[in-house]
Design a protein around this motif. Sequence first.
Motif, mmCIF file in Angstrom:
data_model
loop_
_atom_site.group_PDB
_atom_site.id
_atom_site.type_symbol
_atom_site.label_atom_id
_atom_site.label_comp_id
_atom_site.label_asym_id
_atom_site.label_seq_id
_atom_site.Cartn_x
_atom_site.Cartn_y
_atom_site.Cartn_z
ATOM 1 N N VAL A 1 54.915 67.946 -24.792
ATOM 2 C CA VAL A 1 55.118 67.339 -25.833
ATOM 3 C C VAL A 1 54.018 66.782 -26.694
ATOM 4 C CG1 VAL A 1 55.573 65.080 -24.794
ATOM 5 C CG2 VAL A 1 56.830 65.734 -26.946
ATOM 6 N N ALA A 2 54.089 66.881 -28.102
ATOM 7 C CA ALA A 2 53.250 66.364 -28.969
ATOM 8 C C ALA A 2 54.078 65.571 -29.938
ATOM 9 C CB ALA A 2 52.419 67.589 -29.600
ATOM 10 N N TYR A 3 53.226 64.609 -30.463
ATOM 11 C CA TYR A 3 53.653 63.665 -31.350
ATOM 12 C C TYR A 3 52.810 63.637 -32.475
ATOM 13 C CZ TYR A 3 56.221 61.800 -27.628
ATOM 14 O OH TYR A 3 56.920 61.885 -26.350
ATOM 15 N N SER A 4 53.264 63.580 -33.852
ATOM 16 C CA SER A 4 52.482 63.622 -35.233
ATOM 17 C C SER A 4 51.748 62.017 -35.195
ATOM 18 C CB SER A 4 53.401 63.695 -36.386
ATOM 19 O OG SER A 4 54.442 62.777 -36.552
ATOM 20 N N GLU A 5 52.329 61.174 -34.514
ATOM 21 C CA GLU A 5 51.873 60.038 -34.385
ATOM 22 C C GLU A 5 52.409 59.217 -32.952
ATOM 23 O OE1 GLU A 5 51.775 55.398 -36.407
ATOM 24 O OE2 GLU A 5 51.622 57.051 -37.636
ATOM 25 N N ARG B 1 55.384 54.285 -25.820
ATOM 26 C CA ARG B 1 56.376 54.468 -25.526
ATOM 27 C C ARG B 1 56.810 56.194 -25.664
ATOM 28 N NH1 ARG B 1 56.363 50.472 -22.069
ATOM 29 N NH2 ARG B 1 56.280 48.393 -23.009
ATOM 30 N N GLY B 2 56.070 56.950 -25.678
ATOM 31 C CA GLY B 2 56.235 58.241 -26.194
ATOM 32 C C GLY B 2 57.204 59.011 -25.287
ATOM 33 N N ASN B 3 56.995 59.055 -23.917
ATOM 34 C CA ASN B 3 57.953 59.854 -22.919
ATOM 35 C C ASN B 3 59.408 59.490 -22.833
ATOM 36 O OD1 ASN B 3 57.408 57.676 -21.479
ATOM 37 N ND2 ASN B 3 56.428 58.638 -19.576
ATOM 38 N N ALA B 4 59.766 58.349 -23.216
ATOM 39 C CA ALA B 4 60.975 57.803 -23.157
ATOM 40 C C ALA B 4 62.036 58.798 -23.471
ATOM 41 C CB ALA B 4 61.239 56.418 -23.707
ATOM 42 N N ALA B 5 61.778 59.476 -24.847
ATOM 43 C CA ALA B 5 62.885 60.184 -25.375
ATOM 44 C C ALA B 5 63.342 61.705 -24.461
ATOM 45 C CB ALA B 5 62.529 60.949 -26.701
ATOM 46 N N ASN B 6 62.383 61.792 -23.348
ATOM 47 C CA ASN B 6 62.936 63.044 -22.568
ATOM 48 C C ASN B 6 62.904 63.097 -21.163
ATOM 49 O OD1 ASN B 6 60.200 63.148 -22.920
ATOM 50 N ND2 ASN B 6 59.914 65.353 -22.272
ATOM 51 N N ILE C 1 58.280 65.190 -33.557
ATOM 52 C CA ILE C 1 57.941 65.138 -31.705
ATOM 53 C C ILE C 1 58.274 66.699 -31.856
ATOM 54 C CG2 ILE C 1 59.015 64.634 -29.620
ATOM 55 C CD1 ILE C 1 60.353 62.225 -30.919
ATOM 56 N N THR C 2 57.310 67.497 -31.181
ATOM 57 C CA THR C 2 57.675 68.676 -30.732
ATOM 58 C C THR C 2 57.379 68.970 -29.360
ATOM 59 O OG1 THR C 2 56.190 69.394 -33.138
ATOM 60 C CG2 THR C 2 56.456 71.085 -31.392
ATOM 61 N N TYR C 3 58.481 69.769 -28.791
ATOM 62 C CA TYR C 3 58.348 70.063 -27.458
ATOM 63 C C TYR C 3 58.231 71.252 -27.251
ATOM 64 C CZ TYR C 3 61.075 65.498 -27.065
ATOM 65 O OH TYR C 3 61.311 64.122 -27.180
ATOM 66 N N ASP C 4 57.257 71.756 -26.306
ATOM 67 C CA ASP C 4 57.016 73.212 -25.751
ATOM 68 C C ASP C 4 57.758 73.429 -24.764
ATOM 69 O OD1 ASP C 4 55.005 73.610 -27.890
ATOM 70 O OD2 ASP C 4 53.595 72.577 -26.628
ATOM 71 N N LEU C 5 58.541 74.432 -24.868
ATOM 72 C CA LEU C 5 59.263 75.156 -23.770
ATOM 73 C C LEU C 5 58.213 76.262 -22.776
ATOM 74 C CD1 LEU C 5 62.707 75.705 -25.308
ATOM 75 C CD2 LEU C 5 62.027 73.948 -23.966
ATOM 76 N N ASN C 6 58.541 76.208 -21.488
ATOM 77 C CA ASN C 6 57.656 76.873 -20.694
ATOM 78 C C ASN C 6 58.052 78.278 -20.724
ATOM 79 O OD1 ASN C 6 55.969 77.685 -18.699
ATOM 80 N ND2 ASN C 6 56.681 76.222 -17.332
ATOM 81 N N GLN D 1 59.417 76.557 -28.943
ATOM 82 C CA GLN D 1 59.365 75.180 -29.310
ATOM 83 C C GLN D 1 60.228 74.974 -30.083
ATOM 84 O OE1 GLN D 1 55.448 75.933 -31.549
ATOM 85 N NE2 GLN D 1 54.493 74.296 -30.323
ATOM 86 N N ILE D 2 60.638 73.461 -30.061
ATOM 87 C CA ILE D 2 61.581 72.770 -30.816
ATOM 88 C C ILE D 2 60.918 71.584 -31.361
ATOM 89 C CG2 ILE D 2 62.647 71.558 -28.569
ATOM 90 C CD1 ILE D 2 65.430 71.871 -30.314
ATOM 91 N N ARG D 3 61.244 71.476 -32.880
ATOM 92 C CA ARG D 3 60.759 70.121 -33.548
ATOM 93 C C ARG D 3 61.692 69.191 -33.997
ATOM 94 N NH1 ARG D 3 55.768 71.945 -37.241
ATOM 95 N NH2 ARG D 3 54.828 71.890 -35.171
ATOM 96 N N PHE D 4 61.537 67.847 -33.832
ATOM 97 C CA PHE D 4 62.457 66.949 -34.581
ATOM 98 C C PHE D 4 61.560 66.298 -35.668
ATOM 99 C CE2 PHE D 4 64.360 67.976 -30.396
ATOM 100 C CZ PHE D 4 65.529 67.884 -30.727
ATOM 101 N N THR D 5 61.771 66.183 -36.785
ATOM 102 C CA THR D 5 61.224 65.508 -37.793
ATOM 103 C C THR D 5 62.007 64.548 -38.257
ATOM 104 O OG1 THR D 5 59.969 67.333 -38.663
ATOM 105 C CG2 THR D 5 60.171 65.678 -40.071
ATOM 106 N N TYR D 6 61.685 63.232 -37.939
ATOM 107 C CA TYR D 6 62.530 61.929 -38.412
ATOM 108 C C TYR D 6 61.762 61.290 -39.695
ATOM 109 C CZ TYR D 6 64.901 61.162 -33.915
ATOM 110 O OH TYR D 6 65.761 61.450 -32.849
ATOM 111 N N THR D 7 62.863 61.276 -40.570
ATOM 112 C CA THR D 7 62.257 60.506 -41.765
ATOM 113 C C THR D 7 62.956 58.920 -41.996
ATOM 114 O OG1 THR D 7 62.296 62.613 -42.946
ATOM 115 C CG2 THR D 7 62.502 60.537 -44.384
#
Length: 245
Positions: free
Chosen positions: A59-63, A72-77, A104-109, A191-197
């Motif tokens: 998983v990768a975060y823009s911030e 607290r990044g890993n709490a979402a998954n 938040i961008t999740y990489d699938l295996n 990959q699946i990406r969530f962009t929060y505004t």
Amino acid sequence: MIPKNSSLMSLAVLALGTTLSANAAVSIVGVSNATQSTYSGDASALDLINQGQSTFSSVAYSEEPRFGGATRGNAANNGAHGADGANTEITFWLSAVANETYTITYDLNTAVNAAGYDINSIQSIHAWTNNSGNQKNHNYTVEVSTVSGGAAFSNIATVAYLPFSDAGQSGASKVNITEDDTGILATGVDQIRFTYTIPDPSGVQASPTIREIDVFGVATIPEPSSTALFGLGALGLALRRRRSK
């Protein structure tokens, strides 16, 4: 796009299944409640992006998400909702302001399944005590990239579920995204990406307090290639000719 329906934007704190979108065959349904722990039992540890699942790669975060200086990044998954008002088990961007975006961008295996994954449904759960209503609201887009499509992302859903006002109030909300015709939101996904505004006005501590993001699906089954289909057709023709002799 989600219709800018003012009645949806001013929903009461308690909502019993509000359909936010039915564009094409994508259905987006939001529910909310004044009790933080209402949807705590819905967080799943068995979805595609959960930590520890063979289908999840990284998983990768823009911030990097932070709360009170702690990451607290890993709490979402991680499959856990967390206790009411607890600073653990949440993904939160401290000091976020209106109109900022976070991804938040999740990489699938794809080492496990080279063809990628079929996404059947997506669930997001937000909950917190007091502060801004935005912490319990959902305002994001979902995009996917596919094995065959390279690095390009395409939008599959836009969520604008804002049942809470800026007033300090405790509560929880949940959004479920599904596809009504085929049951598949996207296929061959890597990959699946969530962009929060952050909505405007942002209120106090305006970042969403994400308790869990779940992405449900199965491994994509590759379709037979045209070469293979041609070979099967040629074999069938040869067998028919042999039987006719």
